[in-house]
Design a protein around this motif. Structure first.
Motif, PDB file in Angstrom:
ATOM      1  N   UNK A  52      39.342  49.945  -5.919  1.00 25.40           N
ATOM      2  CA  UNK A  52      39.377  49.096  -7.119  1.00 25.40           C
ATOM      3  C   UNK A  52      38.902  47.664  -6.867  1.00 25.40           C
ATOM      4  N   UNK A  53      38.391  47.396  -5.652  1.00 25.50           N
ATOM      5  CA  UNK A  53      37.896  46.055  -5.277  1.00 25.50           C
ATOM      6  C   UNK A  53      38.973  44.980  -5.433  1.00 25.50           C
ATOM      7  N   UNK A  54      40.204  45.303  -5.022  1.00 26.47           N
ATOM      8  CA  UNK A  54      41.296  44.333  -5.080  1.00 26.47           C
ATOM      9  C   UNK A  54      41.240  43.399  -3.866  1.00 26.47           C
ATOM     10  N   UNK A  55      41.820  42.222  -4.031  1.00 26.37           N
ATOM     11  CA  UNK A  55      41.958  41.295  -2.915  1.00 26.37           C
ATOM     12  C   UNK A  55      43.230  41.635  -2.126  1.00 26.37           C
ATOM     13  N   UNK A  56      43.087  41.770  -0.810  1.00 26.09           N
ATOM     14  CA  UNK A  56      44.205  42.133   0.061  1.00 26.09           C
ATOM     15  C   UNK A  56      44.560  40.957   0.958  1.00 26.09           C
ATOM     16  N   UNK A  57      45.841  40.596   0.980  1.00 27.54           N
ATOM     17  CA  UNK A  57      46.321  39.550   1.887  1.00 27.54           C
ATOM     18  C   UNK A  57      47.074  40.195   3.050  1.00 27.54           C
ATOM     19  N   UNK A  58      46.702  39.822   4.255  1.00 34.49           N
ATOM     20  CA  UNK A  58      47.422  40.275   5.458  1.00 34.49           C
ATOM     21  C   UNK A  58      48.321  39.125   5.893  1.00 34.49           C
ATOM     22  N   UNK A  59      49.616  39.366   5.838  1.00 37.15           N
ATOM     23  CA  UNK A  59      50.628  38.315   6.005  1.00 37.15           C
ATOM     24  C   UNK A  59      51.457  38.608   7.252  1.00 37.15           C
ATOM     25  N   UNK A  60      51.615  37.623   8.125  1.00 42.83           N
ATOM     26  CA  UNK A  60      52.413  37.854   9.330  1.00 42.83           C
ATOM     27  C   UNK A  60      53.122  36.618   9.799  1.00 42.83           C
ATOM     28  N   UNK A  61      54.122  36.825  10.630  1.00 44.64           N
ATOM     29  CA  UNK A  61      54.905  35.721  11.165  1.00 44.64           C
ATOM     30  C   UNK A  61      54.061  34.903  12.146  1.00 44.64           C
ATOM     31  N   UNK A  62      54.617  33.737  12.569  1.00 44.99           N
ATOM     32  CA  UNK A  62      53.844  32.794  13.383  1.00 44.99           C
ATOM     33  C   UNK A  62      54.023  32.965  14.884  1.00 44.99           C
ATOM     34  N   UNK A  63      54.756  34.003  15.318  1.00 43.25           N
ATOM     35  CA  UNK A  63      54.910  34.214  16.760  1.00 43.25           C
ATOM     36  C   UNK A  63      53.813  35.156  17.263  1.00 43.25           C
ATOM     37  N   UNK A  64      53.905  35.564  18.530  1.00 44.69           N
ATOM     38  CA  UNK A  64      52.853  36.401  19.116  1.00 44.69           C
ATOM     39  C   UNK A  64      52.741  37.731  18.391  1.00 44.69           C
TER      40      UNK A  64
ATOM     41  N   UNK B  17      45.832  39.509  13.200  1.00 47.71           N
ATOM     42  CA  UNK B  17      44.486  39.630  13.749  1.00 47.71           C
ATOM     43  C   UNK B  17      44.039  41.092  13.766  1.00 47.71           C
ATOM     44  N   UNK B  18      44.939  41.974  14.183  1.00 51.14           N
ATOM     45  CA  UNK B  18      44.633  43.408  14.236  1.00 51.14           C
ATOM     46  C   UNK B  18      44.317  43.964  12.857  1.00 51.14           C
ATOM     47  N   UNK B  19      45.242  43.789  11.914  1.00 54.48           N
ATOM     48  CA  UNK B  19      45.096  44.410  10.610  1.00 54.48           C
ATOM     49  C   UNK B  19      43.914  43.829   9.829  1.00 54.48           C
ATOM     50  N   UNK B  20      43.753  42.509   9.891  1.00 55.24           N
ATOM     51  CA  UNK B  20      42.674  41.886   9.108  1.00 55.24           C
ATOM     52  C   UNK B  20      41.299  42.293   9.626  1.00 55.24           C
ATOM     53  N   UNK B  21      41.119  42.287  10.960  1.00 56.39           N
ATOM     54  CA  UNK B  21      39.795  42.651  11.485  1.00 56.39           C
ATOM     55  C   UNK B  21      39.515  44.139  11.303  1.00 56.39           C
ATOM     56  N   UNK B  22      40.550  44.966  11.398  1.00 55.95           N
ATOM     57  CA  UNK B  22      40.341  46.399  11.164  1.00 55.95           C
ATOM     58  C   UNK B  22      39.915  46.643   9.722  1.00 55.95           C
ATOM     59  N   UNK B  23      40.631  46.057   8.762  1.00 59.65           N
ATOM     60  CA  UNK B  23      40.274  46.257   7.349  1.00 59.65           C
ATOM     61  C   UNK B  23      38.908  45.658   7.038  1.00 59.65           C
ATOM     62  N   UNK B  24      38.622  44.482   7.611  1.00 63.08           N
ATOM     63  CA  UNK B  24      37.337  43.824   7.343  1.00 63.08           C
ATOM     64  C   UNK B  24      36.159  44.594   7.928  1.00 63.08           C
ATOM     65  N   UNK B  25      36.453  45.507   8.851  1.00 61.66           N
ATOM     66  CA  UNK B  25      35.371  46.295   9.438  1.00 61.66           C
ATOM     67  C   UNK B  25      34.764  47.259   8.417  1.00 61.66           C
ATOM     68  N   UNK B  26      35.489  47.517   7.328  1.00 55.86           N
ATOM     69  CA  UNK B  26      34.930  48.395   6.287  1.00 55.86           C
ATOM     70  C   UNK B  26      35.159  47.868   4.871  1.00 55.86           C
ATOM     71  N   UNK B  27      35.804  46.715   4.732  1.00 61.05           N
ATOM     72  CA  UNK B  27      36.088  46.175   3.395  1.00 61.05           C
ATOM     73  C   UNK B  27      36.180  44.652   3.473  1.00 61.05           C
ATOM     74  N   UNK B  28      35.372  43.917   2.711  1.00 59.07           N
ATOM     75  CA  UNK B  28      35.281  42.464   2.895  1.00 59.07           C
ATOM     76  C   UNK B  28      36.395  41.637   2.248  1.00 59.07           C
ATOM     77  N   UNK B  29      37.057  42.172   1.219  1.00 56.97           N
ATOM     78  CA  UNK B  29      37.978  41.338   0.436  1.00 56.97           C
ATOM     79  C   UNK B  29      39.384  41.279   1.051  1.00 56.97           C
TER      80      UNK B  29
END
Length: 564
Positions: A75-87, A94-106
């Motif tokens: 549906x071309x929705x905007x996805x936010x990847x939200x995480x805590x500030x520790x390691x 970093x993992x989830x955003x780059x994985x999703x961005x590998x096939x979906x830009x938004x």
């Protein structure tokens, strides 16, 4: 320290395994103690296979999470990847955003500000998502207790997928999916994943539905291995498999962010211990001293020049962090003495000027001096925020549950937690926490323990022995670095206290004046024990074995844990 010797291994199994693997009996004994008592188990232990990872769809709500993400893509929705500030949080993002961005830009990322928003999902983060037309938030390493936040998001037309590993409350948030192996109704075979590990399982599930080869996920394992080490989750089952292969990625094909950090360390090969004590603190320093987003930027940098620039800035953050936690630790120790609280069952200290980003480290430092459950408070807006650390055997999360009347919000694990209270409740909380600890802590848990695997003659130590010992890595809870003890040893006469204020002990250990067996030894924070080994006294030592490189020459070294 209190020395606890593990039960000896079954002698028949030990002898058989030594023959099957063609290794020393002591090494076979270490394996049998860890439940590795047959050739097939040893093969799996020494060569962990990614094929042994569990099916991600065994986790409750996994299908719901995958379906909702693929619906958002369709549906071309905007996805936010939200995480805590520790390691764990920043590697998860970093993992989830780059994985999703590998096939979906938004796809965009969001890390809450430690000082403005605090830990976990925030109303401010949800407002930001609403203002920028995000309709799906994937929360990592947080969210399992964010019932009010998830309800608020739903009112704004925003769905949540939660990937968490913290202990849930009695009620789960009304999210599309709550991925948490600690859910009472989740039958996933392994419930000790970290937040990044849960995120990885979601990526694995998406890849499976898409029909993609598992190989595409391997480059992300450096992030997972770092999170597992930093979050001190058990190094068994999936955690050990993921860390083993993640370390291989770090050492053979590191992402630019890791490459930039490693280039500052002058190390050719990193172990899980190196990751915990060198990479993780630097990633953490960004969130402690500045903002967690800088860590995500470093971990997702696509070229080495950008990564080096970010790594230099984060290195400065880490230097600032070290200076800050030192002066706060000194101030907290002074406060304990001034308040005549050296002999209590717990430590609870507070100063409004203390830096919120380092109070967790300070709590751990205080335990080094006063070995007891510790809470360090500072001012955070109109509330007090605290980091809590515990000692082995004492469940501090349960203790906080018994102090709930004074607490606004809390969360965490058995040995580490965070909480907020109103300032007027500080004295009440402090008194109640001391009462709870006093009533529930076992006497033996008030003395630091060193667990010893076995007695070992110094003559058994050799380069071959150490090479096989190293292959037992990655080490961590459930597969700790082996600790040995040897008695009737002595120093060759060159022992000295080294470091600032003579804090550490350096020695050369031998079995007798005329013995050819000699090993250099270092004992961190054992400088005050030098009187026990001077003047040809014999003693017994608890120690692990590692390597030391000096002037490009590498030799075996004993790392002293304690001396009696």
């Amino acid at each position: 320290m209190r020395w606890t010797l593990k039960p000896p291994p079954d002698p028949e199994k030990q002898e058989q395994l030594a023959q099957d693997l063609n290794i020393d009996p002591e090494l076979a004994g270490l394996l049998v103690q860890r439940g590795i008592d047959a050739f097939a188990k040893a093969k799996s232990f020494f060569r962990p296979s990614l094929k042994e990872l569990h099916d991600p769809f065994l986790m409750a709500d996994m299908q719901l999470a995958v379906d909702r993400i693929l619906q958002a893509v369709e549906n071309s929705e905007n996805i936010m990847v939200y995480g805590d500030y520790d390691v764990d949080g920043t590697t998860s993002v970093a993992l989830m955003s780059t994985f999703l961005q590998s096939f979906y830009p938004q796809v965009s990322t969001y890390i809450p500000d430690r000082y403005d928003e605090g830990y976990g999902v925030s109303f401010k983060g949800i407002d930001y998502a609403s203002d920028n037309n995000f309709t799906l938030i994937i929360a990592l390493d947080c969210g399992v207790k964010a019932i009010d936040k998830v309800a608020y998001a739903r009112e704004k037309g925003i769905d949540f997928i939660i990937c968490d590993h913290h202990r849930p409350g009695k009620e789960l948030p009304d999210a599309v999916a709550v991925l948490d192996p600690k859910r009472a109704d989740c039958n996933y075979p392994f419930d000790e994943l970290c937040g990044c590990g849960v995120g990885f399982k979601l990526c694995q599930a998406i890849a499976k539905v898409k029909g993609w080869d598992f190989e595409i996920l391997i480059p992300y394992l450096d992030l997972v291995a770092t999170a597992i080490g930093a979050d001190i989750v058990p190094m068994v089952d999936e955690n050990r498999i993921l860390t083993y292969h993640g370390l291989h990625v770090i050492n053979t094909c590191p992402r630019p962010g890791f490459q930039a950090i490693i280039s500052q360390l002058n190390k050719s090969s990193l172990t899980s211990t190196d990751v915990v004590f060198t990479i993780a603190p630097r990633i953490n320093a960004a969130g402690r001293m500045k903002h967690g987003l800088f860590a995500v930027e470093l971990l997702t940098a696509e070229d080495i020049d950008t990564a080096i620039t970010l790594a230099k800035a984060i290195e400065q953050n880490n230097t600032d962090r070290k200076e800050t936690d030192k002066w706060i630790t000194d101030a907290a120790l002074d406060q304990i003495i001034a308040n005549e609280e050296k002999n209590g069952f717990s430590t609870v200290v507070y100063d409004p000027s203390w830096h919120k980003g380092v109070i967790g480290i300070v709590a751990s430092r205080l335990i080094e001096t006063y070995y007891r459950p510790t809470v360090v408070f500072t001012k955070s807006g109109d509330k007090l925020a605290a980091s809590v650390r515990s000692v082995k055997g004492f469940d501090v999360y349960n203790a906080l549950e018994q102090c709930a009347e004074f607490i606004e919000q809390y969360g965490g694990h058995k040995y580490a937690a965070g909480l907020t209270i109103k300032e007027e409740h500080y004295e009440g909380f402090k008194k109640r926490f001391e009462e709870v600890v006093c009533a529930t802590i076992k006497n033996q848990d008030r003395t630091e323990e060193v667990t010893i695997d076995m007695k070992l003659p110094l003559t058994s130590i050799s380069p071959k022995f150490y090479r096989i010992l190293k292959q037992m890595e990655p080490f961590g809870p459930g597969n700790m670095t082996p600790v040995f003890f040897t008695d009737n040893v002595m120093d060759t006469g060159y022992a000295k206290a080294v470091g600032a204020d003579g804090k550490h002990l350096k020695a050369c250990i031998t079995t007798g004046k005329n013995s050819a067996v000699k090993y250099n030894a270092i004992g961190f924070n054992l400088g005050d024990r030098i009187s026990l080994i001077n003047e040809n006294q014999t003693f017994k030592m608890a120690y692990s074995i590692d390597e030391n490189t000096w002037n490009n020459v590498t030799s075996l070294q004993l790392r002293l844990r304690d001396i009696h």
